[in-house]
Design a protein around this motif. Structure first.
Motif, short mmCIF file in Angstrom:
data_model
loop_
_atom_site.label_atom_id
_atom_site.label_comp_id
_atom_site.label_asym_id
_atom_site.label_seq_id
_atom_site.Cartn_x
_atom_site.Cartn_y
_atom_site.Cartn_z
N ARG A 133 0.83 -1.21 0.00
CA ARG A 133 0.00 0.00 0.00
C ARG A 133 0.86 1.26 0.00
NH1 ARG A 133 -2.72 -2.88 4.23
NH2 ARG A 133 -4.42 -4.05 3.31
N GLY A 134 0.31 2.30 -0.60
CA GLY A 134 1.01 3.59 -0.63
C GLY A 134 1.14 4.20 0.75
N GLU A 135 2.18 4.98 0.92
CA GLU A 135 2.46 5.70 2.16
C GLU A 135 2.44 4.77 3.36
OE1 GLU A 135 -0.30 8.97 2.14
OE2 GLU A 135 0.68 9.87 0.40
N SER A 136 3.16 3.66 3.25
CA SER A 136 3.21 2.69 4.34
C SER A 136 4.63 2.20 4.58
CB SER A 136 2.30 1.50 4.03
OG SER A 136 2.81 0.77 2.94
N VAL A 137 4.83 1.70 5.78
CA VAL A 137 6.12 1.16 6.18
C VAL A 137 5.88 -0.24 6.73
CG1 VAL A 137 8.11 1.42 7.71
CG2 VAL A 137 7.00 3.44 6.74
N GLY A 138 6.60 -1.22 6.19
CA GLY A 138 6.46 -2.60 6.64
C GLY A 138 7.17 -2.84 7.95
N VAL A 139 6.81 -3.93 8.60
CA VAL A 139 7.42 -4.33 9.87
C VAL A 139 8.82 -4.88 9.60
CG1 VAL A 139 7.25 -5.93 11.81
CG2 VAL A 139 5.18 -4.88 10.87
N VAL A 164 15.13 -12.19 7.89
CA VAL A 164 14.82 -13.32 7.01
C VAL A 164 15.78 -14.46 7.33
CG1 VAL A 164 13.74 -11.95 5.19
CG2 VAL A 164 16.20 -12.35 5.09
N LEU A 165 15.23 -15.66 7.47
CA LEU A 165 16.05 -16.82 7.86
C LEU A 165 16.49 -17.63 6.66
CD1 LEU A 165 14.05 -17.81 11.06
CD2 LEU A 165 16.01 -16.27 10.83
N GLY A 166 16.22 -17.10 5.47
CA GLY A 166 16.68 -17.67 4.21
C GLY A 166 16.80 -16.54 3.20
N GLU A 167 17.55 -16.76 2.16
CA GLU A 167 17.72 -15.74 1.13
C GLU A 167 16.37 -15.41 0.48
OE1 GLU A 167 21.34 -15.32 -1.78
OE2 GLU A 167 19.91 -16.75 -2.61
N GLU A 168 16.16 -14.12 0.19
CA GLU A 168 14.91 -13.66 -0.42
C GLU A 168 15.24 -12.68 -1.53
OE1 GLU A 168 10.54 -12.08 1.10
OE2 GLU A 168 12.23 -12.03 2.49
N ALA A 169 14.62 -12.88 -2.70
CA ALA A 169 14.88 -12.01 -3.85
C ALA A 169 13.61 -11.26 -4.23
CB ALA A 169 15.37 -12.84 -5.04
N PHE A 170 13.77 -10.00 -4.61
CA PHE A 170 12.67 -9.10 -4.93
C PHE A 170 12.90 -8.47 -6.30
CE2 PHE A 170 13.62 -9.09 -0.47
CZ PHE A 170 12.39 -9.14 0.18
N VAL A 171 11.84 -8.35 -7.10
CA VAL A 171 11.89 -7.60 -8.36
C VAL A 171 10.70 -6.65 -8.31
CG1 VAL A 171 11.76 -7.68 -10.87
CG2 VAL A 171 12.93 -9.52 -9.63
N LEU A 172 10.97 -5.35 -8.44
CA LEU A 172 9.89 -4.38 -8.43
C LEU A 172 9.27 -4.31 -9.82
CD1 LEU A 172 8.33 -2.28 -6.79
CD2 LEU A 172 9.99 -0.58 -7.58
N LEU A 173 7.97 -4.62 -9.90
CA LEU A 173 7.26 -4.62 -11.19
C LEU A 173 6.65 -3.26 -11.50
CD1 LEU A 173 5.45 -8.07 -10.86
CD2 LEU A 173 7.62 -7.57 -12.01
N SER A 174 6.10 -2.60 -10.47
CA SER A 174 5.49 -1.29 -10.69
C SER A 174 5.51 -0.50 -9.39
CB SER A 174 4.05 -1.44 -11.20
OG SER A 174 3.23 -2.03 -10.21
N GLY A 175 5.45 0.82 -9.53
CA GLY A 175 5.46 1.70 -8.37
C GLY A 175 6.88 1.98 -7.91
N ALA A 176 7.00 2.36 -6.65
CA ALA A 176 8.30 2.67 -6.06
C ALA A 176 8.31 2.23 -4.61
CB ALA A 176 8.58 4.17 -6.14
N THR A 224 5.20 6.50 -1.70
CA THR A 224 4.31 7.16 -2.65
C THR A 224 2.85 6.92 -2.28
OG1 THR A 224 3.98 5.35 -4.23
CG2 THR A 224 6.02 6.62 -4.43
N GLY A 225 1.97 7.56 -2.98
CA GLY A 225 0.54 7.37 -2.77
C GLY A 225 -0.05 6.24 -3.57
N GLU A 226 0.78 5.55 -4.35
CA GLU A 226 0.30 4.48 -5.22
C GLU A 226 0.77 3.11 -4.73
OE1 GLU A 226 1.39 5.20 -9.29
OE2 GLU A 226 0.95 7.34 -9.12
N ILE A 227 0.04 2.07 -5.08
CA ILE A 227 0.44 0.71 -4.75
C ILE A 227 1.71 0.34 -5.52
CG2 ILE A 227 -0.20 -1.73 -5.04
CD1 ILE A 227 -3.08 -0.91 -4.46
N ALA A 228 2.62 -0.34 -4.87
CA ALA A 228 3.82 -0.88 -5.51
C ALA A 228 3.68 -2.39 -5.58
CB ALA A 228 5.07 -0.51 -4.72
N THR A 229 4.08 -2.98 -6.70
CA THR A 229 3.95 -4.42 -6.90
C THR A 229 5.32 -5.05 -7.10
OG1 THR A 229 1.79 -4.08 -7.91
CG2 THR A 229 2.84 -6.21 -8.27
N LEU A 230 5.60 -6.10 -6.33
CA LEU A 230 6.86 -6.81 -6.42
C LEU A 230 6.61 -8.29 -6.68
CD1 LEU A 230 7.16 -4.87 -3.55
CD2 LEU A 230 9.51 -5.31 -4.24
#
Length: 124
Positions: free
Chosen positions: A40-46, A50-62, A94-100
């Motif tokens: 969600r936009g304008e949010s901060v995750g907890v 991570v207890l194992g390797e994790e990979a992320f690719v940002l598809l849209s947003g920021a 941002t105010g927009e949803i980001a998708t990973l």
């Protein structure tokens, strides 16, 4: 050929994000898990370890990805890898949803700030 249709995927809402489980043992995978995360936009995750390797690719947003205290702004097409044992947090300024698109190995778990261990249902 095993195909997981997006309309059949399990969806989980946790904190500031929606997790759409695509590839996991429950859909036929023996080694890998892949899911889509909408932050969600304008949010901060907890923050969590991570207890194992994790990979992320940002598809849209920021988003701003923080791994072991180092924060980097990501734009669509950027990728990040969080090493096993690292502390991570994901924010969407941002105010927009980001998708990973996110991938881990089967058996992935995370340690929450209170010390409890969490095995996400979208990765099992």
């Amino acid at each position: 050929m095993p195909v997981i249709r997006s309309v059949d995927a399990q969806v989980h809402e946790v904190h500031n994000a929606r997790f759409t489980s695509l590839v996991r043992p429950g859909t036929g995978s023996a080694e890998l898990c892949v899911w889509q995360t909408e932050v969600r936009g304008e949010s901060v995750g907890v923050p969590h370890r991570v207890l194992g390797e994790e990979a992320f690719v940002l598809l849209s947003g920021a988003v701003t990805m923080t791994i072991d205290g180092e924060s980097v702004a990501m734009r669509p097409g950027d990728a990040a890898v969080a090493p096993a044992g690292s502390m991570i947090a994901l924010a969407n300024p941002t105010g927009e949803i980001a998708t990973l698109l996110v991938t881990v190995r089967v058996g992935f778990a995370a340690e929450l700030p209170d010390g409890s261990t969490f095995t996400p249902p979208w990765a099992s």
